[in-house]
Design a protein around this motif. Structure first.
Motif, PDB file in Angstrom:
ATOM      1  N   ASP A  74      37.658  60.728 -43.237  1.00 47.65           N
ATOM      2  CA  ASP A  74      38.941  61.006 -43.871  1.00 47.65           C
ATOM      3  C   ASP A  74      39.167  60.136 -45.096  1.00 47.65           C
ATOM      4  O   ASP A  74      39.760  60.571 -46.084  1.00 47.65           O
ATOM      5  N   LEU A  75      38.703  58.904 -45.030  1.00 49.30           N
ATOM      6  CA  LEU A  75      38.789  57.971 -46.141  1.00 49.30           C
ATOM      7  C   LEU A  75      37.398  57.429 -46.428  1.00 49.30           C
ATOM      8  O   LEU A  75      36.639  57.129 -45.491  1.00 49.30           O
ATOM      9  N   THR A  76      37.058  57.310 -47.689  1.00 44.24           N
ATOM     10  CA  THR A  76      35.757  56.782 -48.077  1.00 44.24           C
ATOM     11  C   THR A  76      35.958  55.728 -49.142  1.00 44.24           C
ATOM     12  O   THR A  76      36.445  56.014 -50.247  1.00 44.24           O
ATOM     13  N   LEU A  77      35.611  54.490 -48.790  1.00 45.77           N
ATOM     14  CA  LEU A  77      35.696  53.359 -49.712  1.00 45.77           C
ATOM     15  C   LEU A  77      34.271  52.998 -50.112  1.00 45.77           C
ATOM     16  O   LEU A  77      33.432  52.739 -49.255  1.00 45.77           O
ATOM     17  N   ALA A  78      33.994  53.003 -51.405  1.00 52.86           N
ATOM     18  CA  ALA A  78      32.627  52.799 -51.873  1.00 52.86           C
ATOM     19  C   ALA A  78      32.566  51.732 -52.948  1.00 52.86           C
ATOM     20  O   ALA A  78      33.519  51.528 -53.713  1.00 52.86           O
ATOM     21  N   ALA A  79      31.420  51.060 -52.991  1.00 52.74           N
ATOM     22  CA  ALA A  79      31.164  50.147 -54.098  1.00 52.74           C
ATOM     23  C   ALA A  79      31.010  50.956 -55.384  1.00 52.74           C
ATOM     24  O   ALA A  79      30.476  52.069 -55.375  1.00 52.74           O
ATOM     25  N   GLU A  80      31.481  50.398 -56.484  1.00 54.43           N
ATOM     26  CA  GLU A  80      31.401  51.112 -57.758  1.00 54.43           C
ATOM     27  C   GLU A  80      29.967  51.459 -58.130  1.00 54.43           C
ATOM     28  O   GLU A  80      29.715  52.486 -58.765  1.00 54.43           O
ATOM     29  N   ASP A  81      29.019  50.604 -57.720  1.00 57.30           N
ATOM     30  CA  ASP A  81      27.622  50.849 -58.085  1.00 57.30           C
ATOM     31  C   ASP A  81      26.837  51.521 -56.964  1.00 57.30           C
ATOM     32  O   ASP A  81      25.601  51.544 -56.997  1.00 57.30           O
ATOM     33  N   SER A  82      27.513  52.068 -55.960  1.00 65.30           N
ATOM     34  CA  SER A  82      26.801  52.812 -54.921  1.00 65.30           C
ATOM     35  C   SER A  82      26.231  54.097 -55.514  1.00 65.30           C
ATOM     36  O   SER A  82      26.569  54.482 -56.640  1.00 65.30           O
ATOM     37  N   CYS A  83      25.368  54.759 -54.755  1.00 69.19           N
ATOM     38  CA  CYS A  83      24.632  55.910 -55.288  1.00 69.19           C
ATOM     39  C   CYS A  83      24.717  57.076 -54.317  1.00 69.19           C
ATOM     40  O   CYS A  83      24.306  56.961 -53.161  1.00 69.19           O
TER      41      CYS A  83
END
Length: 248
Positions: free
Chosen positions: A128-137
């Motif tokens: 439902d929520l996805t928090l990702a690093a800016e440099d993730s791929c």
């Protein structure tokens, strides 16, 4: 085998921390490729959740969230499998996993660092929520092998706009976390150095909600988009009244 806090010592670690259930893909040496047994372990962890669980957090150990899937297809040289056998080996385990995440009655949160490829993209977006690093791929590269990634598309088709999904699948290009947020795949991004800080703050915010209110939000998000406006309004009134009645 399990450790004394309830988590698996094997490829999937499951840990209860208060009212939060943490599920961690735990094969960092291969980028947390998901195997059929790992999928079964995740499904088992999500089945019959304690009513007091308020949030499920999905992570990957090490540098990557999930770099894809352990290939379930028979080795070359073996007798050609029937289409039904391929459906059982290839399609059904992935679809069962995706359905289990969608059906989880409380909010789910994916925390993404490093690679989220193929199945990894699907798992991240399904939450439902996805928090990702800016440099993730993020990438869905199956068309490079001339394989239509319809299983991943089935996971994403109600999560991202059709234009974004078509671009992701047909261009085969990698998206950064920031690009994934712009495409509707990710809820929010943070610099890699602050990802864990942001994750902990978000987990604390969600875990502070009551089970009935959180489950009501999850139900509305799951069902209202497919309803007509009148049905969606009636459903909103029903869920709100039910949640409020729990206070008395």
């Amino acid at each position: 085998m399990h450790d004394n806090d309830g988590g698996s010592l094997d490829a999937v670690r499951v840990r209860r921390d208060g009212n939060v259930l943490h599920i961690t893909l735990n094969t960092p040496d291969n980028g947390n490729l998901v195997s059929a047994p790992m999928g079964e372990a995740i499904i088992a962890a999500l089945t019959g959740l304690d009513p007091q669980v308020r949030l499920v957090v999905l992570r990957g150990a090490g540098a990557d969230f999930c770099a894809g899937r352990v290939s379930p297809t028979p080795a070359k040289g073996a007798p050609p499998p029937s289409s039904e056998r391929l459906r059982q080996l290839v399609a059904q385990p992935a679809l069962d996993l995706y359905d289990a995440i969608k059906a989880t009655p409380v909010p789910t949160l994916a925390i993404v660092q490093g690679r989220a490829i193929g199945v990894g993209t699907a798992l991240a977006a399904l939450c439902d929520l996805t928090l990702a690093a800016e440099d993730s791929c993020f990438q869905v590269p199956e068309m490079e092998r001339d394989i239509p990634p319809t299983l991943v598309m089935a996971a994403l088709c109600d999560r991202v706009p059709p234009k974004s999904l078509a671009w992701l699948v047909l261009s085969r290009r990698e998206w950064s976390g920031s690009e994934a947020q712009a495409g509707g795949l990710v809820s929010w991004t943070a610099p890699a150095a602050r990802l864990e800080q942001e994750a902990q703050a978000l987990i604390a915010t969600l875990a502070a909600g009551s089970p009935v209110a959180l489950r009501a939000c999850k139900q509305y998000l799951a069902h209202a988009p497919a309803m007509n406006p009148q049905g969606a309004s009636a459903f909103a009134a029903h869920l709100c009244a039910t949640a409020l009645s729990a206070r008395y």
